[in-house]
Enzyme design. Structure first.
Site, PDB file in Angstrom:
ATOM      1  N   ASN A  61       0.846  -1.196   0.000  1.00 13.35           N
ATOM      2  CA  ASN A  61       0.000   0.000   0.000  1.00 13.35           C
ATOM      3  C   ASN A  61       0.878   1.242   0.000  1.00 13.35           C
ATOM      4  O   ASN A  61       1.928   1.274   0.652  1.00 13.35           O
ATOM      5  CB  ASN A  61      -0.912  -0.010   1.226  1.00 13.35           C
ATOM      6  N   GLN A 102      -2.084   2.978   3.161  1.00 18.76           N
ATOM      7  CA  GLN A 102      -0.866   2.767   3.950  1.00 18.76           C
ATOM      8  C   GLN A 102      -1.013   3.414   5.328  1.00 18.76           C
ATOM      9  O   GLN A 102      -1.364   4.593   5.424  1.00 18.76           O
ATOM     10  CB  GLN A 102       0.341   3.359   3.218  1.00 18.76           C
ATOM     11  N   SER A 103      -0.754   2.635   6.375  1.00 17.19           N
ATOM     12  CA  SER A 103      -0.879   3.171   7.737  1.00 17.19           C
ATOM     13  C   SER A 103       0.455   3.251   8.456  1.00 17.19           C
ATOM     14  O   SER A 103       0.564   3.924   9.478  1.00 17.19           O
ATOM     15  CB  SER A 103      -1.865   2.328   8.556  1.00 17.19           C
ATOM     16  N   VAL A 104       1.461   2.559   7.958  1.00 17.29           N
ATOM     17  CA  VAL A 104       2.798   2.625   8.553  1.00 17.29           C
ATOM     18  C   VAL A 104       3.758   3.102   7.458  1.00 17.29           C
ATOM     19  O   VAL A 104       3.867   2.471   6.399  1.00 17.29           O
ATOM     20  CB  VAL A 104       3.261   1.258   9.107  1.00 17.29           C
ATOM     21  N   HIS A 124       6.508  -1.870   3.119  1.00 18.23           N
ATOM     22  CA  HIS A 124       6.259  -3.259   3.504  1.00 18.23           C
ATOM     23  C   HIS A 124       5.422  -3.944   2.443  1.00 18.23           C
ATOM     24  O   HIS A 124       4.544  -3.328   1.838  1.00 18.23           O
ATOM     25  CB  HIS A 124       5.571  -3.356   4.875  1.00 18.23           C
TER      26      HIS A 124
HETATM   27  P1  5GP Z   1      -0.518  -0.859   5.869  1.00 18.78           P
HETATM   28  O1  5GP Z   1      -1.918  -0.519   6.305  1.00 18.78           O
HETATM   29  O2  5GP Z   1       0.432   0.289   6.149  1.00 18.78           O
HETATM   30  O3  5GP Z   1      -0.399  -1.392   4.478  1.00 18.78           O
HETATM   31  O4  5GP Z   1      -0.068  -2.072   6.780  1.00 18.78           O
HETATM   32  C1  5GP Z   1       0.445  -1.924   8.053  1.00 18.78           C
HETATM   33  C2  5GP Z   1       0.251  -3.225   8.762  1.00 18.78           C
HETATM   34  O5  5GP Z   1       1.067  -3.211   9.932  1.00 18.78           O
HETATM   35  C3  5GP Z   1      -1.182  -3.482   9.227  1.00 18.78           C
HETATM   36  O6  5GP Z   1      -1.665  -4.665   8.623  1.00 18.78           O
HETATM   37  C4  5GP Z   1      -1.059  -3.593  10.742  1.00 18.78           C
HETATM   38  O7  5GP Z   1      -1.902  -4.582  11.293  1.00 18.78           O
HETATM   39  C5  5GP Z   1       0.398  -3.925  10.941  1.00 18.78           C
HETATM   40  N1  5GP Z   1       0.963  -3.458  12.201  1.00 18.78           N
HETATM   41  C6  5GP Z   1       0.818  -2.225  12.746  1.00 18.78           C
HETATM   42  N2  5GP Z   1       1.495  -2.150  13.910  1.00 18.78           N
HETATM   43  C7  5GP Z   1       2.082  -3.356  14.090  1.00 18.78           C
HETATM   44  C8  5GP Z   1       2.925  -3.880  15.113  1.00 18.78           C
HETATM   45  O8  5GP Z   1       3.262  -3.227  16.095  1.00 18.78           O
HETATM   46  N3  5GP Z   1       3.350  -5.162  14.964  1.00 18.78           N
HETATM   47  C9  5GP Z   1       2.993  -5.923  13.878  1.00 18.78           C
HETATM   48  N4  5GP Z   1       3.474  -7.171  13.826  1.00 18.78           N
HETATM   49  N5  5GP Z   1       2.209  -5.456  12.896  1.00 18.78           N
HETATM   50  C10 5GP Z   1       1.756  -4.189  12.999  1.00 18.78           C
END
Ligand code: 5GP
Length: 112
Positions: free
Chosen positions: A85, A92-94, A98
């Site tokens: 994402n 994207q949340s992080v 990834h």
């Molecule tokens: P995005 O939404 O950015 O594509 O995906 C970020 C992912 O990171 C999400 O699926 C979320 O559940 C995962 N995530 C967020 N914080 C943590 C964490 O502290 N540990 C792990 N293992 N996953 C995390």
């Protein structure tokens, strides 16, 4: 600093499934499928949109590692999904690049 940087640094725990000098992979804390692993570079790149030419080999390696993990997790034969994402509309949340490895159930399309 992102939560993934803290995982790379060992400041918070993660259920790791793969690690080498450039890449780390660990189970998503909120799995969206029976297998849900995140593959990340140790280098702090925000997203694919922020990668540059010097990251070409690293991006390729991330995909190869994702495939290796799929085989390791036993989801390769049935098929699985890789997702990355990008930004707000991409979901994207992080803000650390990834690739999601999702499998163990039939995926639907289009995504919501
Ligand atoms: P995005 O939404 O950015 O594509 O995906 C970020 C992912 O990171 C999400 O699926 C979320 O559940 C995962 N995530 C967020 N914080 C943590 C964490 O502290 N540990 C792990 N293992 N996953 C995390």
């Amino acid at each position: 600093m992102t939560i993934f940087q803290k995982i790379i640094d060992g400041d918070i725990p993660a259920d790791k499934v793969y690690e080498d000098d450039e890449i780390l992979a660990f189970r998503d804390i909120q799995p969206q499928a029976p297998v849900h692993v995140l593959v990340i570079p140790k280098k702090p790149i925000v997203s694919v949109a922020d990668a540059s030419g010097e990251d070409e080999a690293l991006l390729g390696k991330i995909l190869l590692v994702a495939g290796k993990i799929a085989r390791q997790e036993g989801i390769a034969d049935q098929g699985y999904r890789l997702v990355t994402n990008i930004g707000s509309y991409g979901g994207q949340s992080v803000d650390h690049l990834h690739v999601h490895v999702l499998g163990g159930r039939k995926m639907t399309w289009p995504p919501g």
